[in-house]
Structures are given as C-alpha cells and as structure tokens.
Design a protein around this motif. Structure first.
Motif, mmCIF file in Angstrom:
data_model
loop_
_atom_site.group_PDB
_atom_site.id
_atom_site.type_symbol
_atom_site.label_atom_id
_atom_site.label_comp_id
_atom_site.label_asym_id
_atom_site.label_seq_id
_atom_site.Cartn_x
_atom_site.Cartn_y
_atom_site.Cartn_z
ATOM 1 N N ASN A 97 66.533 46.332 56.293
ATOM 2 C CA ASN A 97 67.587 45.922 55.363
ATOM 3 C C ASN A 97 68.191 44.584 55.761
ATOM 4 O O ASN A 97 68.529 43.757 54.900
ATOM 5 N N ILE A 98 68.347 44.355 57.064
ATOM 6 C CA ILE A 98 68.875 43.068 57.532
ATOM 7 C C ILE A 98 67.952 41.934 57.111
ATOM 8 O O ILE A 98 68.401 40.890 56.615
ATOM 9 N N TYR A 99 66.648 42.124 57.289
ATOM 10 C CA TYR A 99 65.700 41.080 56.916
ATOM 11 C C TYR A 99 65.700 40.862 55.401
ATOM 12 O O TYR A 99 65.602 39.719 54.924
ATOM 13 N N THR A 100 65.825 41.932 54.639
ATOM 14 C CA THR A 100 65.790 41.812 53.182
ATOM 15 C C THR A 100 67.032 41.120 52.633
ATOM 16 O O THR A 100 66.940 40.271 51.727
ATOM 17 N N THR A 101 68.193 41.428 53.179
ATOM 18 C CA THR A 101 69.446 40.923 52.622
ATOM 19 C C THR A 101 69.968 39.660 53.314
ATOM 20 O O THR A 101 70.614 38.831 52.676
#
Length: 266
Positions: A97-101
C-alpha cells in the motif's frame, strides 16, 4: 558438445536474470505488469521472478533516524524553534500500500508534513515557560499524537525526542534579564543576612566584654591590690621572655663594673 555448452549458457543466463536478492533488513514488493502490485511482501534471501512481466521493488525495513525542524508559536505567542528526532521504519505488511499510494520516497512525502502539523498543534497548548519546565510532558504528547498519525500511513515510530528548543530573541533577552534580577535579589538577601549575623556577633562580643569587665571589677574588689600585683608580675615575665629572644638586647648584671668599648669620637 559445443551446442550443449551454448544451451547451458543460455539457460544459465535466463535463470540468473530471473533471480533477485533481498538483503538483511530489507523487504521486496513485486510489481506485475498484468495484475499490478502484489499484496505479498517478500522477505530476505534469493527469490525468483518472471523477467519483463514482474519487477521487484526493494524497501529498507530497518529503523532509521530523521530530524525535522519546525518553527511555530507557543500559547503566549512566543516564537519557538523546535527540532524533533524520529526513529521510524515502515510496517512490512503495509509496504504494498505504501508503494501504491506514496512511492519509495514515502518518508519525504509524509514525515515533514505530519510532524509539522502535530508539533504546531501540541506546542500551541503550552506557554514558553511550560515548554521548558514540562519538556517531558510535551515530548510524550507529541509522541502519542504523531504515532497515531503515522499509523495511518503504515509507519512505525520507535522513538521520538526533542533535540533542539529555542525561542525568539525578545523572549531570550527577557529571560536573561529575569535571571540577572533574581541573582541581584539573592545577592541583596545574602548581604542583609550577613549584616544581621555581624550585628548579632557584635552584640555577643559586647556582652562578653561587659561580663569580663564585671568579673574583673568583682575580682579587684575581692582581692584588692594583690590581683593587680599578680597581673604586673605576669606582664613583666612576658616582656622579659620576649626580650630574651631578641639578639639586639644585652643584659647587664646588677652592681657589676662592666666596661663598654665605646668608639673614640675625637
């Protein structure tokens, strides 16, 4: 034999290109061209991936320090320069999620903004004096609120500390003047106490001398001239003892004819 060696080399190259390493303290997220970012977090070691279709993104999952300086205002409208030192790390399960957002530079996107926000909100509840005397309380309050904010972004704060805290020039000068005034007041108090002690000492000495005078007068009245004669003899003995230690004094025996060699003045 040559074709076999060539085939082995090709296979070895393909296999090697399909391997990637995750070092100690790191985690990997796999991006798939067809399905996007996979929700599986890859741990340390050597792993396979499909070349061209998949791409591993490596994250540092170790605790790292970061200093965040903030200029804000206190409850009594004093300018405060404060620096917060953070020890942070990403939550491994939240890396997809960190990489996506946020991307790989998530700490630059998140930490300065939320630290600025929390510090300004907390510092505004205290006046300048309380920021100094209740520094631990301020630090704990910042830690609580900042930890909650970081959880929303998948970050873990292992430690928070206030490393730098200064105020505007006007407040600093006011504090210095107050300290000087307190020192002068303490000095004046000391001088007053010293004078009182000296006064009491003088009274005690005077009382002692008066008592001694009364005792001497009583002794003179009881002993008459005998006490005076005793004191005269004691004084004479003391003078004779001191003169005997002086090399420049010569004693002449009583009734003896002693000739002195006097220089001829003619």
């Amino acid at each position: 034999m040559g074709q076999l060696g060539f085939g082995v080399a090709v296979v070895g190259g393909v296999v090697n290109s399909a391997l990637y390493n995750v070092d100690a303290g790191h985690r990997a997220v796999i991006f798939d061209r067809f399905t996007g970012v996979k929700q599986v977090v890859v741990g340390e070691g050597t792993h396979f991936f499909i070349p061209w279709v998949q791409r591993p993104i490596i994250f540092d999952a170790r605790t790292r320090p970061r200093n965040v300086p903030v200029i804000t205002g206190s409850k009594d409208l004093q300018t405060v320069n404060i620096t917060l030192r953070l020890l942070f790390r990403p939550l491994s399960s939240a890396l997809p999620n960190i990489y996506t957002t946020l991307g790989q530079d998530y700490e630059d996107r998140v930490l300065p903004s939320i630290t600025n926000e929390v510090l300004k909100a907390v510092v505004a509840r205290f006046d300048a004096g309380e920021l100094i005397t209740q520094r631990e309380k301020v630090s704990n309050k910042v830690s609580e609120e900042l930890t909650e904010r970081c959880k929303q972004f998948g970050l873990v704060l292992d430690d928070i500390s206030i490393t730098h805290l200064t105020f505007g020039r006007e407040f600093t000068q006011a504090v210095e003047l107050k300290q000087v005034a307190q020192q002068e007041a303490e000095r004046a108090k000391f001088l007053v106490e010293k004078a009182e002690q000296e006064k009491k000492a003088a009274i005690v000495i005077a009382d002692g001398e008066a008592t001694a005078a009364r005792l001497l007068a009583k002794s003179f009245g009881d002993a008459g001239e005998g006490l005076v004669e005793l004191r005269r003899i004691e004084t004479a003995e003391d003078i004779a003892y001191r003169l005997s230690k002086n090399r420049n004094v010569t004693y002449l025996p009583t009734g003896a004819n002693t000739l002195l060699s006097l220089p001829n003045t003619q």
